[in-house]
Write a protein that holds these residues in place. Sequence first.
Motif, PDB file in Angstrom:
ATOM      1  N   LEU A   5       4.781  -2.826  -3.015  1.00  0.00           N
ATOM      2  CA  LEU A   5       5.034  -3.902  -2.059  1.00  0.00           C
ATOM      3  C   LEU A   5       3.703  -4.450  -1.565  1.00  0.00           C
ATOM      4  O   LEU A   5       2.946  -3.770  -0.877  1.00  0.00           O
ATOM      5  N   VAL A   6       3.388  -5.672  -1.931  1.00  0.00           N
ATOM      6  CA  VAL A   6       2.089  -6.254  -1.624  1.00  0.00           C
ATOM      7  C   VAL A   6       1.884  -6.325  -0.114  1.00  0.00           C
ATOM      8  O   VAL A   6       2.742  -6.803   0.627  1.00  0.00           O
ATOM      9  N   GLY A   7       0.746  -5.835   0.345  1.00  0.00           N
ATOM     10  CA  GLY A   7       0.406  -5.881   1.753  1.00  0.00           C
ATOM     11  C   GLY A   7       0.960  -4.745   2.584  1.00  0.00           C
ATOM     12  O   GLY A   7       0.729  -4.688   3.792  1.00  0.00           O
ATOM     13  N   ALA A   8       1.697  -3.813   1.945  1.00  0.00           N
ATOM     14  CA  ALA A   8       2.348  -2.748   2.696  1.00  0.00           C
ATOM     15  C   ALA A   8       1.418  -1.592   3.035  1.00  0.00           C
ATOM     16  O   ALA A   8       1.717  -0.804   3.929  1.00  0.00           O
ATOM     17  N   TRP A   9       0.284  -1.497   2.341  1.00  0.00           N
ATOM     18  CA  TRP A   9      -0.594  -0.336   2.505  1.00  0.00           C
ATOM     19  C   TRP A   9      -2.027  -0.787   2.743  1.00  0.00           C
ATOM     20  O   TRP A   9      -2.548  -1.624   2.017  1.00  0.00           O
ATOM     21  N   GLN A  10      -2.643  -0.177   3.754  1.00  0.00           N
ATOM     22  CA  GLN A  10      -4.022  -0.496   4.092  1.00  0.00           C
ATOM     23  C   GLN A  10      -4.884   0.760   3.910  1.00  0.00           C
ATOM     24  O   GLN A  10      -4.517   1.829   4.409  1.00  0.00           O
TER      25      GLN A  10
END
Length: 278
Positions: free
Chosen positions: A248-253
């Motif tokens: 999921l794009v943007g779900a993990w930093q």
Amino acid sequence: MCRWLAYSGTPILLEELLYKPEHSLIDQSMHARLGVGTTNGDGFGVGWYTPNGAAEPTLFRGTGPAWGDENLRELAHSVRSGLFLAHIRASTGTPVQQTNCHPFRHGRWLWLHNGRIREYSKLKRTLAMSVDPELYPDIRGSTDSELMFYLALTYGLETDPVSAVEHMVGLIEEAGRRHGIENPVQMTVAMTDGERLWAFRYSTEHNSRSLYCSTAVDTLRTMYPDNPVLQQVSDETRIVVSEPLGGLVGAWQPVAESSYELVKPGVGVVGPFQPAPC
């Protein structure tokens, strides 16, 4: 090296993270993408807190590969928790036995670790002698990870967690220098007291193993308004992982090098991690 996850938020079934995501922790036990090796089959463990006010978290640990353990699958299908840690192990030299499987428990506290103390066999005696004599009898296994936990407890983990871990790492690095060992510490660590969750990313060479934290839920709801899972969990829900559970794009930093993150209800704190002299 190992893979792990830590969850804090709306109570969910353990299987929601252990089994269901496309790159779940169980999938990572066979097909890790960011670890030193792809297979983590030297045991597993889950530690969780229940809402009934139990004095200690519950542990379930096994010595076989996580992917083939039917008891783990059954448990994950029926246990619901708002705070839990899970770990799949790839041994760095110590035996495959239940007492060497993470998480480790002391009272209300849980601890797990990915990484190693370099040339641990040379440093083990020196480090063990620094553990509080009243705590030492509680060490049950032979891993560097458990010894790190008890050193942090010795330095006041229960009253000042970040300072305790900084002093623990400072001790190991000083012992490494005395023994001529370069870059003795490699770690990502998760620990919790049942209310707050801390995650640390640090290595002596400043090239630490991967670690990620989930993006704020309200941000993800805006990005993915049709995702049903995001509608079911609270804004305070966070997941910390060795590697992302899905695409999921943007779900993990990524967690920054030489830093820690604190997750607790109503607030999140990010700070620098600096080993302290002992």
